[in-house]
Design an enzyme around this catalytic site. Structure first.
Site, PDB file in Angstrom:
ATOM      1  N   ARG A  52       0.851  -1.176   0.000  1.00 47.12           N
ATOM      2  CA  ARG A  52       0.000   0.000   0.000  1.00 47.12           C
ATOM      3  C   ARG A  52       0.898   1.242   0.000  1.00 47.12           C
ATOM      4  O   ARG A  52       2.113   1.155   0.237  1.00 47.12           O
ATOM      5  CB  ARG A  52      -0.908  -0.002   1.227  1.00 47.12           C
ATOM      6  CG  ARG A  52      -1.938  -1.114   1.200  1.00 47.12           C
ATOM      7  CD  ARG A  52      -2.525  -1.378   2.580  1.00 47.12           C
ATOM      8  NE  ARG A  52      -3.172  -0.185   3.114  1.00 47.12           N
ATOM      9  CZ  ARG A  52      -3.498  -0.040   4.403  1.00 47.12           C
ATOM     10  NH1 ARG A  52      -3.190  -0.979   5.289  1.00 47.12           N
ATOM     11  NH2 ARG A  52      -4.120   1.042   4.812  1.00 47.12           N
ATOM     12  N   SER A  80       0.673   4.115   1.929  1.00 49.96           N
ATOM     13  CA  SER A  80       0.818   4.927   3.135  1.00 49.96           C
ATOM     14  C   SER A  80       2.261   4.896   3.634  1.00 49.96           C
ATOM     15  O   SER A  80       3.023   3.968   3.330  1.00 49.96           O
ATOM     16  CB  SER A  80      -0.110   4.422   4.239  1.00 49.96           C
ATOM     17  OG  SER A  80       0.347   3.183   4.758  1.00 49.96           O
ATOM     18  N   LYS A 124      -2.247  -7.779  11.486  1.00 53.79           N
ATOM     19  CA  LYS A 124      -3.529  -7.551  12.161  1.00 53.79           C
ATOM     20  C   LYS A 124      -4.613  -7.096  11.184  1.00 53.79           C
ATOM     21  O   LYS A 124      -5.802  -7.150  11.517  1.00 53.79           O
ATOM     22  CB  LYS A 124      -3.372  -6.527  13.289  1.00 53.79           C
ATOM     23  CG  LYS A 124      -3.143  -5.092  12.854  1.00 53.79           C
ATOM     24  CD  LYS A 124      -3.002  -4.166  14.056  1.00 53.79           C
ATOM     25  CE  LYS A 124      -2.835  -2.710  13.644  1.00 53.79           C
ATOM     26  NZ  LYS A 124      -4.036  -2.170  13.003  1.00 53.79           N
ATOM     27  N   ASP A 125      -4.247  -6.660   9.986  1.00 47.36           N
ATOM     28  CA  ASP A 125      -5.219  -6.211   8.991  1.00 47.36           C
ATOM     29  C   ASP A 125      -5.657  -7.313   8.035  1.00 47.36           C
ATOM     30  O   ASP A 125      -6.451  -7.067   7.129  1.00 47.36           O
ATOM     31  CB  ASP A 125      -4.644  -5.046   8.173  1.00 47.36           C
ATOM     32  CG  ASP A 125      -4.492  -3.776   8.997  1.00 47.36           C
ATOM     33  OD1 ASP A 125      -5.220  -3.628   9.992  1.00 47.36           O
ATOM     34  OD2 ASP A 125      -3.647  -2.943   8.629  1.00 47.36           O
ATOM     35  N   THR A 144     -10.966   6.442  17.822  1.00 48.52           N
ATOM     36  CA  THR A 144     -10.579   5.098  17.422  1.00 48.52           C
ATOM     37  C   THR A 144     -11.691   4.518  16.557  1.00 48.52           C
ATOM     38  O   THR A 144     -12.867   4.814  16.771  1.00 48.52           O
ATOM     39  CB  THR A 144     -10.320   4.151  18.612  1.00 48.52           C
ATOM     40  OG1 THR A 144      -9.991   2.850  18.114  1.00 48.52           O
ATOM     41  CG2 THR A 144     -11.528   4.025  19.520  1.00 48.52           C
ATOM     42  N   SER A 193     -11.854   1.175  16.252  1.00 50.38           N
ATOM     43  CA  SER A 193     -11.852  -0.218  16.688  1.00 50.38           C
ATOM     44  C   SER A 193     -12.859  -0.447  17.812  1.00 50.38           C
ATOM     45  O   SER A 193     -12.811   0.232  18.841  1.00 50.38           O
ATOM     46  CB  SER A 193     -10.447  -0.605  17.166  1.00 50.38           C
ATOM     47  OG  SER A 193     -10.478  -1.773  17.956  1.00 50.38           O
ATOM     48  N   ARG A 196     -12.898  -3.088  19.672  1.00 39.10           N
ATOM     49  CA  ARG A 196     -12.103  -3.632  20.783  1.00 39.10           C
ATOM     50  C   ARG A 196     -11.479  -2.518  21.609  1.00 39.10           C
ATOM     51  O   ARG A 196     -11.560  -2.515  22.841  1.00 39.10           O
ATOM     52  CB  ARG A 196     -11.002  -4.554  20.229  1.00 39.10           C
ATOM     53  CG  ARG A 196     -10.009  -5.058  21.271  1.00 39.10           C
ATOM     54  CD  ARG A 196      -8.838  -5.764  20.597  1.00 39.10           C
ATOM     55  NE  ARG A 196      -8.171  -4.909  19.636  1.00 39.10           N
ATOM     56  CZ  ARG A 196      -7.252  -3.984  19.962  1.00 39.10           C
ATOM     57  NH1 ARG A 196      -6.897  -3.794  21.221  1.00 39.10           N
ATOM     58  NH2 ARG A 196      -6.681  -3.254  19.016  1.00 39.10           N
ATOM     59  N   ARG A 197     -10.844  -1.557  20.946  1.00 35.93           N
ATOM     60  CA  ARG A 197     -10.210  -0.455  21.663  1.00 35.93           C
ATOM     61  C   ARG A 197     -11.239   0.376  22.421  1.00 35.93           C
ATOM     62  O   ARG A 197     -11.010   0.819  23.551  1.00 35.93           O
ATOM     63  CB  ARG A 197      -9.422   0.414  20.689  1.00 35.93           C
ATOM     64  CG  ARG A 197      -8.137  -0.226  20.201  1.00 35.93           C
ATOM     65  CD  ARG A 197      -7.498   0.559  19.072  1.00 35.93           C
ATOM     66  NE  ARG A 197      -6.172   0.033  18.734  1.00 35.93           N
ATOM     67  CZ  ARG A 197      -5.493   0.379  17.653  1.00 35.93           C
ATOM     68  NH1 ARG A 197      -6.027   1.244  16.785  1.00 35.93           N
ATOM     69  NH2 ARG A 197      -4.306  -0.136  17.418  1.00 35.93           N
ATOM     70  N   ARG A 250     -10.991   7.348  10.876  1.00 38.69           N
ATOM     71  CA  ARG A 250     -10.361   6.546   9.846  1.00 38.69           C
ATOM     72  C   ARG A 250      -9.185   7.337   9.281  1.00 38.69           C
ATOM     73  O   ARG A 250      -9.001   8.502   9.564  1.00 38.69           O
ATOM     74  CB  ARG A 250     -11.355   6.244   8.717  1.00 38.69           C
ATOM     75  CG  ARG A 250     -12.488   5.270   9.057  1.00 38.69           C
ATOM     76  CD  ARG A 250     -12.039   3.818   9.126  1.00 38.69           C
ATOM     77  NE  ARG A 250     -11.198   3.445   7.998  1.00 38.69           N
ATOM     78  CZ  ARG A 250     -11.642   3.182   6.778  1.00 38.69           C
ATOM     79  NH1 ARG A 250     -12.934   3.260   6.504  1.00 38.69           N
ATOM     80  NH2 ARG A 250     -10.805   2.837   5.820  1.00 38.69           N
ATOM     81  N   GLY A 251      -8.394   6.702   8.424  1.00 44.16           N
ATOM     82  CA  GLY A 251      -7.262   7.371   7.805  1.00 44.16           C
ATOM     83  C   GLY A 251      -5.943   6.836   8.316  1.00 44.16           C
ATOM     84  O   GLY A 251      -5.875   6.106   9.302  1.00 44.16           O
ATOM     85  N   ASN A 252      -4.845   7.217   7.629  1.00 44.94           N
ATOM     86  CA  ASN A 252      -3.527   6.752   8.050  1.00 44.94           C
ATOM     87  C   ASN A 252      -3.071   7.483   9.312  1.00 44.94           C
ATOM     88  O   ASN A 252      -3.758   8.385   9.817  1.00 44.94           O
ATOM     89  CB  ASN A 252      -2.509   6.897   6.911  1.00 44.94           C
ATOM     90  CG  ASN A 252      -2.377   8.335   6.430  1.00 44.94           C
ATOM     91  OD1 ASN A 252      -2.373   9.274   7.218  1.00 44.94           O
ATOM     92  ND2 ASN A 252      -2.263   8.527   5.119  1.00 44.94           N
ATOM     93  N   THR A 304      -2.777  11.327   9.123  1.00 42.13           N
ATOM     94  CA  THR A 304      -4.089  11.973   9.097  1.00 42.13           C
ATOM     95  C   THR A 304      -4.701  12.028  10.484  1.00 42.13           C
ATOM     96  O   THR A 304      -5.251  13.051  10.908  1.00 42.13           O
ATOM     97  CB  THR A 304      -5.038  11.219   8.145  1.00 42.13           C
ATOM     98  OG1 THR A 304      -4.495  11.245   6.828  1.00 42.13           O
ATOM     99  CG2 THR A 304      -6.415  11.842   8.139  1.00 42.13           C
ATOM    100  N   ARG A 305      -4.600  10.958  11.218  1.00 40.14           N
ATOM    101  CA  ARG A 305      -5.173  10.905  12.565  1.00 40.14           C
ATOM    102  C   ARG A 305      -4.452  11.867  13.514  1.00 40.14           C
ATOM    103  O   ARG A 305      -5.091  12.576  14.298  1.00 40.14           O
ATOM    104  CB  ARG A 305      -5.114   9.470  13.101  1.00 40.14           C
ATOM    105  CG  ARG A 305      -5.937   8.502  12.265  1.00 40.14           C
ATOM    106  CD  ARG A 305      -5.980   7.114  12.873  1.00 40.14           C
ATOM    107  NE  ARG A 305      -6.587   6.164  11.956  1.00 40.14           N
ATOM    108  CZ  ARG A 305      -7.158   5.022  12.323  1.00 40.14           C
ATOM    109  NH1 ARG A 305      -7.201   4.696  13.602  1.00 40.14           N
ATOM    110  NH2 ARG A 305      -7.686   4.214  11.430  1.00 40.14           N
ATOM    111  N   CYS A 311     -13.757  -7.652  11.954  1.00 38.44           N
ATOM    112  CA  CYS A 311     -13.576  -6.426  12.743  1.00 38.44           C
ATOM    113  C   CYS A 311     -14.842  -5.989  13.480  1.00 38.44           C
ATOM    114  O   CYS A 311     -14.819  -5.024  14.221  1.00 38.44           O
ATOM    115  CB  CYS A 311     -13.075  -5.294  11.856  1.00 38.44           C
ATOM    116  SG  CYS A 311     -14.155  -4.929  10.452  1.00 38.44           S
TER     117      CYS A 311
END
Length: 288
Positions: free
Chosen positions: A8, A10, A80-81, A123, A125, A127-128, A145-147, A150-151, A241
């Site tokens: 990818r 990123s 994890k993805d 987040t 997630s 889970r988080r 969302r985003g890389n 971005t976050r 997810c």
């Protein structure tokens, strides 16, 4: 020999791909590497949750298509993805030594978390979100969302008061110790990570004998045992997810200890021989 490696676009994906290339070149000096940048649906659609656009597979489907067509020879992923099942004819053939498995809370420098409803944590997630609310029940959790860049930009712009991110990503981008942020790690006994978090995985065609000898030299076997065990947990539960599933494992000698958590964030653990890993995963997942 020339090897085409798909990734990818990123910064984090490129950094992880360079880690794999560096490891490969350190062992094999008779190869030429070409990096092929590929955009995925998960990179393009940022205004919807992962679950609503196809789950974790949106980060790898285009890379898998390129593998199957021969456009690339290998693909590098954050383990994890990975979705529950890979495309037919493909396999995870190697992993690098595991990095930092922890989740971290990232706030602006000298701005600690406050357990109040006005404090907004970002987040995407489930889970988080669940683990955070167990520790800080009053905070407001907002989807993001985003890389990583971005976050972090949204954090600094004041859209969020804190973020929950993977420690390994920050370390691989060289910003874990940035003076702009305060990074507070969670340990697995209070905040269990996503299965396979911190592991870089390499995907290849099952029948590609030309590359197998090279890939086998790169594989970190101890991490591969953890990868297989932790990946078995969501596979057994058929959980993508949309379920707040956590898993982490540790290896000591020929024993492996698995930690798992589900809807209630209660952490269960048990040890077994490495050769009995799959049975261990089945036993613990039954209790979730």
């Amino acid at each position: 020999m020339k090897i085409k490696i798909g990734t990818r676009k990123s910064k984090l994906a490129l950094a992880q791909t360079e880690m794999f290339i560096a490891k490969l070149k350190s062992i094999c000096n008779d190869i030429e590497i070409e990096t092929v940048h590929i955009s995925t649906k998960g990179d393009k659609v940022l205004d919807k949750s992962l679950a609503s656009i196809g789950g974790k597979g949106v980060f790898i489907s285009e890379l898998e298509s390129a593998l199957l067509s021969g456009e690339i020879d290998l693909a590098v992923h954050s383990a994890k993805d990975l979705p529950l099942e890979l495309a037919e004819g493909l396999e995870i053939s190697a992993v690098l030594e595991r990095g930092n498995y922890r989740d971290v809370l990232v706030t602006k420098n000298n701005s600690p978390i406050k357990n109040i409803s006005d404090f907004v944590v970002g987040t995407g997630s489930i889970r988080r979100r669940s683990f955070l609310h167990r520790l800080y029940p009053l905070v407001t959790v907002k989807d993001i969302r985003g890389n990583v860049d971005t976050r972090l930009r949204k954090l600094m712009n004041g859209e969020y008061d804190a973020l929950i991110l993977a420690a390994a990503g920050l370390e691989r981008l060289g910003i874990y110790n940035s003076k702009e942020y305060t990074v507070t790690p969670f340990d697995y006994n209070e905040f269990l990570p996503s299965p396979c978090q911190g592991i870089i995985a390499v995907e290849s065609r099952k029948n590609d004998e030309r590359l197998k000898s090279y890939i086998n030299l790169v594989n970190h076997q101890k991490t591969f045992y953890s990868f297989q065990l932790e990946r078995a947990v969501p596979q057994i539960l058929n959980a993508d997810c949309g379920m707040p599933l956590g898993a982490y494992s540790e290896i000591n000698d020929d024993k492996i200890t698995l930690y798992v958590s589900g809807e209630d964030c209660k952490i269960l653990s048990k040890s077994a021989d490495i050769s009995e890993s799959f049975e261990l995963a089945k036993e613990l997942t039954k209790k979730l």
